[in-house]
Design an enzyme around this catalytic site. Structure first.
Site, PDB file in Angstrom:
ATOM      1  N   ASP A   1       4.685  20.090   8.181  1.00  0.00           N
ATOM      2  CA  ASP A   1       5.652  21.195   8.119  1.00  0.00           C
ATOM      3  C   ASP A   1       6.923  20.825   7.355  1.00  0.00           C
ATOM      4  OD1 ASP A   1       5.844  19.428  10.374  1.00  0.00           O
ATOM      5  OD2 ASP A   1       7.496  20.657  11.115  1.00  0.00           O
TER       6      ASP A   1
ATOM      7  N   LYS B   1       0.837  -1.204   0.000  1.00  0.00           N
ATOM      8  CA  LYS B   1       0.000   0.000   0.000  1.00  0.00           C
ATOM      9  C   LYS B   1       0.876   1.260   0.000  1.00  0.00           C
ATOM     10  CE  LYS B   1      -1.840   1.663   4.034  1.00  0.00           C
ATOM     11  NZ  LYS B   1      -1.483   3.081   4.152  1.00  0.00           N
ATOM     12  N   ASN B   2       1.902   1.257   0.861  1.00  0.00           N
ATOM     13  CA  ASN B   2       2.703   2.478   1.006  1.00  0.00           C
ATOM     14  C   ASN B   2       3.667   2.702  -0.151  1.00  0.00           C
ATOM     15  OD1 ASN B   2       1.336   2.940   3.315  1.00  0.00           O
ATOM     16  ND2 ASN B   2       3.046   2.504   4.711  1.00  0.00           N
TER      17      ASN B   2
ATOM     18  N   ASP C   1       3.774   0.653  12.089  1.00  0.00           N
ATOM     19  CA  ASP C   1       2.596   0.019  11.482  1.00  0.00           C
ATOM     20  C   ASP C   1       2.410  -1.429  11.941  1.00  0.00           C
ATOM     21  OD1 ASP C   1       2.081   2.344  10.182  1.00  0.00           O
ATOM     22  OD2 ASP C   1       2.669   1.674   8.192  1.00  0.00           O
TER      23      ASP C   1
ATOM     24  N   ARG D   1      -4.474  10.422   3.835  1.00  0.00           N
ATOM     25  CA  ARG D   1      -3.266  11.180   4.138  1.00  0.00           C
ATOM     26  C   ARG D   1      -2.358  11.300   2.892  1.00  0.00           C
ATOM     27  NH1 ARG D   1      -0.095  14.191   7.799  1.00  0.00           N
ATOM     28  NH2 ARG D   1       2.039  13.700   7.305  1.00  0.00           N
TER      29      ARG D   1
ATOM     30  N   ARG E   1       0.043  14.405  13.020  1.00  0.00           N
ATOM     31  CA  ARG E   1       0.524  14.272  11.649  1.00  0.00           C
ATOM     32  C   ARG E   1       0.666  15.613  10.923  1.00  0.00           C
ATOM     33  NH1 ARG E   1      -1.643   8.646   9.250  1.00  0.00           N
ATOM     34  NH2 ARG E   1       0.483   8.599   8.545  1.00  0.00           N
ATOM     35  N   PRO E   2       1.573  16.465  11.398  1.00  0.00           N
ATOM     36  CA  PRO E   2       1.808  17.740  10.713  1.00  0.00           C
ATOM     37  C   PRO E   2       2.499  17.519   9.365  1.00  0.00           C
ATOM     38  CG  PRO E   2       3.421  17.431  12.469  1.00  0.00           C
ATOM     39  CD  PRO E   2       2.466  16.271  12.544  1.00  0.00           C
TER      40      PRO E   2
ATOM     41  N   CYS F   1      -5.718   8.122   8.835  1.00  0.00           N
ATOM     42  CA  CYS F   1      -5.989   7.501  10.129  1.00  0.00           C
ATOM     43  C   CYS F   1      -5.868   8.513  11.258  1.00  0.00           C
ATOM     44  CB  CYS F   1      -4.964   6.393  10.388  1.00  0.00           C
ATOM     45  SG  CYS F   1      -5.538   4.777   9.927  1.00  0.00           S
TER      46      CYS F   1
ATOM     47  N   ARG G   1      -9.120  -0.207   4.262  1.00  0.00           N
ATOM     48  CA  ARG G   1      -8.221   0.780   3.636  1.00  0.00           C
ATOM     49  C   ARG G   1      -6.882   0.154   3.254  1.00  0.00           C
ATOM     50  NH1 ARG G   1      -6.705   4.992   7.344  1.00  0.00           N
ATOM     51  NH2 ARG G   1      -5.201   5.123   5.663  1.00  0.00           N
TER      52      ARG G   1
HETATM   53  C1  UD1 Z   1       4.183   6.809   6.343  1.00  0.00           C
HETATM   54  C2  UD1 Z   1       3.305   5.615   6.089  1.00  0.00           C
HETATM   55  C3  UD1 Z   1       2.653   5.157   7.374  1.00  0.00           C
HETATM   56  C4  UD1 Z   1       3.708   4.914   8.444  1.00  0.00           C
HETATM   57  C5  UD1 Z   1       4.641   6.118   8.595  1.00  0.00           C
HETATM   58  C6  UD1 Z   1       5.806   5.861   9.523  1.00  0.00           C
HETATM   59  C7  UD1 Z   1       2.599   5.931   3.790  1.00  0.00           C
HETATM   60  C8  UD1 Z   1       1.492   6.196   2.852  1.00  0.00           C
HETATM   61  N1  UD1 Z   1       2.309   5.974   5.111  1.00  0.00           N
HETATM   62  O1  UD1 Z   1       3.346   7.846   6.828  1.00  0.00           O
HETATM   63  O2  UD1 Z   1       1.931   3.953   7.110  1.00  0.00           O
HETATM   64  O3  UD1 Z   1       3.064   4.700   9.681  1.00  0.00           O
HETATM   65  O4  UD1 Z   1       5.179   6.463   7.307  1.00  0.00           O
HETATM   66  O5  UD1 Z   1       6.532   4.757   9.119  1.00  0.00           O
HETATM   67  O6  UD1 Z   1       3.710   5.647   3.387  1.00  0.00           O
HETATM   68  N2  UD1 Z   1       6.201  14.531  10.800  1.00  0.00           N
HETATM   69  C9  UD1 Z   1       6.309  15.867  11.111  1.00  0.00           C
HETATM   70  N3  UD1 Z   1       6.231  16.777  10.088  1.00  0.00           N
HETATM   71  C10 UD1 Z   1       6.049  16.414   8.789  1.00  0.00           C
HETATM   72  C11 UD1 Z   1       5.935  15.048   8.482  1.00  0.00           C
HETATM   73  C12 UD1 Z   1       6.017  14.116   9.520  1.00  0.00           C
HETATM   74  O7  UD1 Z   1       6.477  16.237  12.259  1.00  0.00           O
HETATM   75  O8  UD1 Z   1       5.988  17.291   7.919  1.00  0.00           O
HETATM   76  C13 UD1 Z   1       6.280  13.519  11.881  1.00  0.00           C
HETATM   77  C14 UD1 Z   1       4.962  12.774  12.068  1.00  0.00           C
HETATM   78  O9  UD1 Z   1       4.077  13.475  12.897  1.00  0.00           O
HETATM   79  C15 UD1 Z   1       5.430  11.483  12.688  1.00  0.00           C
HETATM   80  C16 UD1 Z   1       6.784  11.253  12.022  1.00  0.00           C
HETATM   81  O10 UD1 Z   1       7.189  12.512  11.506  1.00  0.00           O
HETATM   82  O11 UD1 Z   1       5.627  11.627  14.051  1.00  0.00           O
HETATM   83  C17 UD1 Z   1       6.766  10.214  10.926  1.00  0.00           C
HETATM   84  O12 UD1 Z   1       5.887  10.593   9.918  1.00  0.00           O
HETATM   85  P1  UD1 Z   1       6.119  10.195   8.394  1.00  0.00           P
HETATM   86  O13 UD1 Z   1       7.331   9.366   8.264  1.00  0.00           O
HETATM   87  O14 UD1 Z   1       6.018  11.446   7.590  1.00  0.00           O
HETATM   88  O15 UD1 Z   1       4.849   9.286   8.110  1.00  0.00           O
HETATM   89  P2  UD1 Z   1       3.881   9.347   6.862  1.00  0.00           P
HETATM   90  O16 UD1 Z   1       4.640   9.627   5.628  1.00  0.00           O
HETATM   91  O17 UD1 Z   1       2.703  10.187   7.196  1.00  0.00           O
END
Ligand code: UD1
Length: 418
Positions: free
Chosen positions: A124, A22-23, A305, A92, A121-122, A116, A397
């Site tokens: 930034d 999926k990812n 996950d 997302r 999940r910011p 989810c 999902r």
């Molecule tokens: C992806 C995966 C999700 C998995 C996660 C962590 C997909 C579609 N989803 O989610 O299944 O659980 O990786 O392995 O691939 N963060 C910030 N600022 C940002 C972005 C992220 O602070 O701009 C923080 C998040 O709040 C979190 C951490 O970074 O604490 C990891 O997030 P991230 O690796 O970005 O996860 P996703 O890409 O959303």
């Protein structure tokens, strides 16, 4: 909303083929509009997130056709750079569209992404990286407006190895002018898959899988036919199911090294695990020992996950376990449901303290997020008596034919359509 009725306590035996990841598939969908040529993604799993991503591509004017398990994307006539709230709130991964819309149209407007409910999940990190590539960004009324005259390669350093931000940077930098060097990149296998996909289109991306990725901007990208990597999280879920229920379960299609931390933990639990030639096999007596400690970490650490599923395993194992969730702050939301089945878990902030009990018992529980929902199904499969897992929308999902695969392994689980 559909529900599962599960009669617990059956051993699981047999082999399943992992679905495509999926990812991996979701960012590949976003990447497929980087070219006007046809893109074919093979063996796409039938999951709700894929359907939603297809709707997003159609919204911008691409043609998306599902054909014998493959997906054809033709975005020659794509015109719109706007994605409304009704679509982004579901998923997302809609955030990836920022990078690809900017590459395609030099502008993008998307509503703040949903997905989810597992924490704040910011985004930034995504936005500041895009600014480095020359994008100006305004945020108003829940929408993000991005535009640029052109994208320019840049030196970018991520403070945290965000998977999504890393992928968005690749999507925005592939056709940027000059060279982008990304330090502190996420190293997940799905990022390597995106690099392979982009390079098959004619991009010049190197280093994915390490923490430095270099992207040399190219002028054009062509069509591609691509088979994505298999889903290590789905595979891990089935291996944990085999561990909990006892029996022998084999998952075909996933390399052991992509699940190294999980396999290590399952051996600690007392299971026999063999990984060879893209097959992973677990043998379990069902009598398990707790892991003393699990900490979720970016890859190659223990995947967030799989945290809910492994927490569930520990609830029915002998001893005590401490589980620390370092990625998403509210990822223990399934625990109150698990307690209805007799689990002894105390959650304090990001840490769960588990005291293993002899056996969980059947109960009616509600699935509130994708992996937490899968974990409740695993708990019910291992429990004594009958359980109902309500609201399958989250499980749908991410898992294609979850119950069908489990029935194939000998589980007593059926979906009731409501
Ligand atoms: C992806 C995966 C999700 C998995 C996660 C962590 C997909 C579609 N989803 O989610 O299944 O659980 O990786 O392995 O691939 N963060 C910030 N600022 C940002 C972005 C992220 O602070 O701009 C923080 C998040 O709040 C979190 C951490 O970074 O604490 C990891 O997030 P991230 O690796 O970005 O996860 P996703 O890409 O959303």
């Amino acid at each position: 909303m559909d529900k599962y009725i599960i009669d617990g306590g059956r051993r699981l035996c047999g082999s399943i083929r992992a679905q495509s990841a999926k990812n991996s598939v979701l960012p590949l969908f976003a990447a497929s509009v980087l070219t006007e040529k046809q893109v074919i993604i093979r063996e796409v799993p039938q999951i709700a997130d894929v359907v939603c991503m297809a709707e997003i591509l159609r919204e911008i004017g691409a043609e998306v056709t599902f054909q014998n398990g493959d997906v054809l994307v033709d975005s020659a006539n794509a015109k719109s750079h706007e994605i409304p709230y009704a679509l982004t709130r579901e998923l997302r991964s809609s955030v990836f569209m920022l990078g690809s819309l900017l590459t395609r149209f030099h502008r993008a407007m998307i509503a703040y992404p949903g997905g989810c409910d597992i924490g704040q999940r910011p985004i930034d990190l995504h936005l500041s990286a895009l600014r480095s590539l020359g994008v100006s960004i305004r945020e108003r009324d829940g929408y993000i407006f991005c535009e640029c005259d052109k994208l320019r390669g840049a030196e970018i350093a991520l403070d945290f190895p965000s998977v999504g931000a890393t992928e968005n940077i690749l999507l925005a930098a592939v056709k940027a002018e000059g060279r982008t060097v990304l330090q502190g990149a996420a190293k997940e296998p799905e990022i390597v898959d995106l690099q392979n996909f982009l390079n098959a289109m004619g991009a010049k991306v190197h280093g994915a899988g390490s923490d430095v990725i270099e992207i040399e901007g190219v002028k054009t990208l062509g069509g591609v036919t691509f088979r994505p990597l298999k889903d290590r999280i789905e595979a891990g879920t089935f291996l944990i199911a085999g561990a909990i229920c006892g029996g022998e379960v084999e998952v075909v299609g996933v390399q052991g090294e992509n699940l190294r931390m999980l396999l290590h933990k399952l051996r600690e639990n007392g299971c026999k695990v063999h990984a060879k030639n893209g097959k992973i096999r677990i043998e379990s007596t069902g009598k398990l020992k707790c892991n003393r400690r699990i900490e979720t970490m970016p890859y190659p650490g223990f995947p967030t996950d799989l945290q809910a599923q492994q927490t569930t395993l520990n609830c029915g194992a002998q001893g005590d376990a401490l589980i620390e969730e370092n990625l998403f702050e509210t990822r223990f939301k399934f625990v109150p449901e698990l307690k209805k089945m007799g689990a002894d878990v105390e959650v304090k902030g990001r840490t769960a303290f588990v005291r293993g009990v002899e056996k969980l018992h059947g109960a009616t529980v509600v699935s509130g997020d994708l992996r937490g929902g899968a974990a409740l199904v695993l708990a019910a499969l291992g429990a004594e008596g009958e359980s109902e897992v309500l609201d399958l929308s989250h499980i749908d999902r991410g898992y294609s034919d979850f119950e069908g695969k489990l029935v194939g392994l000998g589980a007593a689980i059926r979906r009731v359509k409501l």
